[in-house]
Scaffold this active site. Structure first.
Site, short mmCIF file in Angstrom:
data_model
loop_
_atom_site.label_atom_id
_atom_site.label_comp_id
_atom_site.label_asym_id
_atom_site.label_seq_id
_atom_site.Cartn_x
_atom_site.Cartn_y
_atom_site.Cartn_z
N HIS A 74 0.87 -1.18 0.00
CA HIS A 74 0.00 0.00 0.00
C HIS A 74 0.91 1.24 0.00
O HIS A 74 2.15 1.12 -0.04
CB HIS A 74 -0.95 -0.03 1.20
CG HIS A 74 -0.27 -0.30 2.52
ND1 HIS A 74 0.61 0.58 3.08
CD2 HIS A 74 -0.32 -1.38 3.34
CE1 HIS A 74 1.06 0.08 4.23
NE2 HIS A 74 0.52 -1.12 4.40
N HIS A 90 4.08 1.36 2.16
CA HIS A 90 5.27 0.66 1.65
C HIS A 90 5.96 1.51 0.57
O HIS A 90 7.19 1.58 0.51
CB HIS A 90 4.89 -0.68 1.01
CG HIS A 90 4.34 -1.69 1.97
ND1 HIS A 90 3.03 -2.06 1.98
CD2 HIS A 90 4.95 -2.44 2.92
CE1 HIS A 90 2.83 -2.99 2.90
NE2 HIS A 90 3.97 -3.24 3.49
#
Ligand code: PAF
Length: 282
Positions: free
Chosen positions: A30, A33
């Site tokens: 997501h 990250h």
């Protein structure tokens, strides 16, 4: 961007790289990250992201088998974010003697005492599994810089201790937690929440914010704040594991003298265990 599945191939690909930035992940990526990838990108000429759901850090009744595996979509995102290499090994590749059921990783890292409280108390063996796989990944990738998210604050401190106590020549960079508009910390496990649960999940962050406000206003009754927070969340239907005010340096219980604090919480909404924290100076 290269997608690599074996240690030998990765080592070959990294042979002539002088500055490697590393982001270890378990995939299902997501925006949180991707922010870590950007931080690595700013610090190294070659960025490696690992995607590996590590069985060693999951308890027997935890979500290892149901953990979302979305390699193709993850690689698209990483390509767009400018990663150079994705390392996506099999369990067999990481744990050489894996016989299909048992991981024969007889040598493991014993995490430092700060790993025993909070999530470590609720998830016995978890931080040993994390420290062991991260040590293995560090030995494979041999990065100069590695980036970890602050959402897993206790994990971040365990990794910092790993690097310090084993004299690893790796700079650890901490990425801020990315949040949904509601304030909910981004997490791969948010995908387990029903739409209704997703609407209420930001209560965890709001509860932490309330404690931070009280502390900044001069209230040092940390135990009282913790008790009130547990009560408030339980009243709203959460199964609370802990809400705790700690020293951000070593996770010892906060004292009135500490200036850098972290307030952490873990609680279940239905079957989904969520964690969050806020670290702050007062
Ligand atoms: O934070 C995670 O995603 C994992 O614990 C890590 C650091 C990739 C180790 O498996």
């Amino acid at each position: 961007m290269q997608i690599i599945h074996t240690v030998t191939e990765l080592r070959n690909a990294l042979k002539n790289q002088t500055s490697v930035g590393f982001v270890p992940t378990m995939g299902n990526l997501h925006a949180g990250h991707i922010r870590l990838v950007e931080l690595a990108r700013q610090r190294a000429s070659c960025v490696v992201v690992s995607i590996f759901v590590n069985p060693l850090q999951f308890g027997a009744n935890e979500d290892f088998s149901s953990y979302p595996r979305t390699l193709e979509a993850d690689c698209e995102k990483l390509k767009a974010a400018g990663a150079d290499m994705v390392f996506a090994p099999s369990v067999h590749e990481m744990y050489a003697d894996f016989d299909g059921t048992h991981l024969n990783q007889s040598m493991t890292i014993t995490p430092p005492p700060l790993a025993n409280a909070l999530c470590g108390a609720a998830r016995p063996g978890h931080f040993g599994g994390v420290a062991t796989v991260v040590m293995k990944l560090f030995n494979i990738v041999m990065p100069q810089v590695a980036v970890f998210g602050k959402k897993d604050f206790q994990q971040l401190l365990v990794i910092k201790e790993l690097v310090k106590q084993f004299n690893l020549p790796i700079q650890i960079v901490a990425g801020e937690t990315m949040r949904e508009e509601s304030g909910l910390a981004m997490s791969s496990r948010n995908g387990y929440l029903t739409p209704e649960q997703k609407n209420t999940a930001a209560q965890l962050q709001q509860t932490l914010q309330q404690i931070v406000r009280q502390i900044k206003q001069g209230d040092s009754d940390f135990a009282g704040q913790e008790r009130a927070a547990v009560r408030a969340l339980s009243d709203k239907g959460w199964q609370v594991d802990y809400v705790s005010v700690r020293s951000a340096a070593n996770l010892a219980h906060a004292t009135a003298q500490d200036t850098h604090l972290v307030v952490l919480a873990a609680a279940k909404l239905g079957n989904t265990r969520l964690i969050d924290n806020i670290d702050f100076l007062r």
